[in-house]
Design a protein around this motif. Structure first.
Motif, PDB file in Angstrom:
ATOM      1  N   ASP A 105       0.810  -1.243   0.008  1.00  0.00           N
ATOM      2  CA  ASP A 105       0.114  -0.046  -0.154  1.00  0.00           C
ATOM      3  C   ASP A 105       0.643   1.113  -0.106  1.00  0.00           C
ATOM      4  N   ILE A 106       2.041   1.033  -0.481  1.00  0.00           N
ATOM      5  CA  ILE A 106       2.955   2.233  -0.458  1.00  0.00           C
ATOM      6  C   ILE A 106       3.362   2.770  -1.937  1.00  0.00           C
ATOM      7  N   ASP A 107       2.967   3.814  -2.428  1.00  0.00           N
ATOM      8  CA  ASP A 107       3.258   4.159  -3.843  1.00  0.00           C
ATOM      9  C   ASP A 107       4.903   4.337  -3.898  1.00  0.00           C
ATOM     10  N   VAL A 108       5.468   3.335  -4.489  1.00  0.00           N
ATOM     11  CA  VAL A 108       6.919   3.290  -4.686  1.00  0.00           C
ATOM     12  C   VAL A 108       7.663   4.448  -5.309  1.00  0.00           C
ATOM     13  N   GLN A 109       6.953   5.016  -6.602  1.00  0.00           N
ATOM     14  CA  GLN A 109       7.386   6.117  -7.102  1.00  0.00           C
ATOM     15  C   GLN A 109       7.296   7.354  -6.131  1.00  0.00           C
ATOM     16  N   ALA A 110       6.153   7.589  -5.624  1.00  0.00           N
ATOM     17  CA  ALA A 110       6.059   8.598  -4.747  1.00  0.00           C
ATOM     18  C   ALA A 110       7.007   8.667  -3.757  1.00  0.00           C
ATOM     19  N   LEU A 111       7.380   7.342  -3.266  1.00  0.00           N
ATOM     20  CA  LEU A 111       8.429   7.410  -2.033  1.00  0.00           C
ATOM     21  C   LEU A 111       9.866   7.773  -2.667  1.00  0.00           C
ATOM     22  N   ALA A 167       8.665  -1.807   0.713  1.00  0.00           N
ATOM     23  CA  ALA A 167       8.268  -1.527  -0.690  1.00  0.00           C
ATOM     24  C   ALA A 167       9.464  -0.990  -1.453  1.00  0.00           C
ATOM     25  N   ALA A 168      10.374  -0.242  -0.712  1.00  0.00           N
ATOM     26  CA  ALA A 168      11.320   0.176  -1.557  1.00  0.00           C
ATOM     27  C   ALA A 168      12.650  -0.953  -2.273  1.00  0.00           C
ATOM     28  N   ASP A 173      10.171   9.867  -5.365  1.00  0.00           N
ATOM     29  CA  ASP A 173      10.204  11.022  -5.673  1.00  0.00           C
ATOM     30  C   ASP A 173      10.295  12.126  -4.480  1.00  0.00           C
ATOM     31  N   THR A 174       9.724  11.642  -3.156  1.00  0.00           N
ATOM     32  CA  THR A 174      10.096  12.480  -2.037  1.00  0.00           C
ATOM     33  C   THR A 174      11.361  12.494  -1.620  1.00  0.00           C
ATOM     34  N   ALA A 233      17.359  17.206  -3.339  1.00  0.00           N
ATOM     35  CA  ALA A 233      17.428  18.227  -4.097  1.00  0.00           C
ATOM     36  C   ALA A 233      17.376  19.592  -3.106  1.00  0.00           C
ATOM     37  N   ASN A 234      16.470  19.602  -1.880  1.00  0.00           N
ATOM     38  CA  ASN A 234      16.047  20.621  -1.213  1.00  0.00           C
ATOM     39  C   ASN A 234      16.036  20.194   0.278  1.00  0.00           C
TER      40      ASN A 234
END
Length: 182
Positions: free
Chosen positions: A6-12, A103-104, A14-15, A21-22
């Motif tokens: 239930d973890i969006d791997v791409q969102a993880l 998930a990662a 991207d975060t 980066a910042n």
């Protein structure tokens, strides 16, 4: 979109990339406001989240939490005790950390369960023995993980959870708690 546990791997990912980066985006402040209800009772509510220096008041839900102590510890046993909330906080953080890290790594969890215990010696709280600290003396976490992964990979995952859990880190490392009188 790949979703594991239930973890969006791409969102993880991207975060992580955005924070890399910042780094300021990785700075977050949680808030809770509480009011004494007499005796050992407190009612508190979640507040705004501040992230990257920006206060976010858009969180629709305001969660109410109550605490008390068991009768044996001077309370009326009308709510969860602060010690149990601390164990819940650790269990919740382990849940987030375990699900996300698994998930990662592409590890699909079928399920897991946590059992937590925390020992306290009341002599510290009551001021009866200055050599006994008033806080928990030890916290034990027992994980029951069901996943299609070799034991060695699960052991490494648990070690990573212990290393990366923010609440566990807070418990095992000194942290400044600043109390002011308003």
């Amino acid at each position: 979109m790949t979703v594991i546990n239930d973890i969006d791997v791409q969102a993880l990912q991207d975060t992580a990339a955005a924070v890399k980066a910042n780094p300021r985006l990785g700075q977050a402040t949680f808030s809770v406001d509480g009011s004494w209800q007499g005796g050992c009772r407190l009612t508190a509510q979640t507040g705004a989240l501040t992230q990257g220096g920006e206060r976010d008041d858009s969180r629709v839900a305001k969660y109410v939490m109550s605490s008390d102590e068991p009768a044996a510890l001077l309370g009326t046993d009308s709510a969860v005790s602060p010690g149990e909330y601390l164990l819940q906080a650790l269990a919740g953080c382990y849940t987030v950390t375990l699900a996300a890290l698994a998930a990662a790594q592409g590890i699909e969890l079928k399920g897991f369960r946590l059992e937590l215990e925390g020992d306290i010696d009341l002599r510290g709280f009551l001021g009866l023995d200055p050599t006994v600290r008033p806080g928990l003396q030890q916290v034990r976490v027992r994980l029951h993980i069901d996943a299609d992964a070799p034991r060695e990979q699960i052991d490494a995952l648990v070690a990573l959870v212990e290393n990366r859990s923010p609440i566990r880190d807070t418990l095992v490392s000194p942290v400044d708690v600043v109390t002011t009188l308003a």
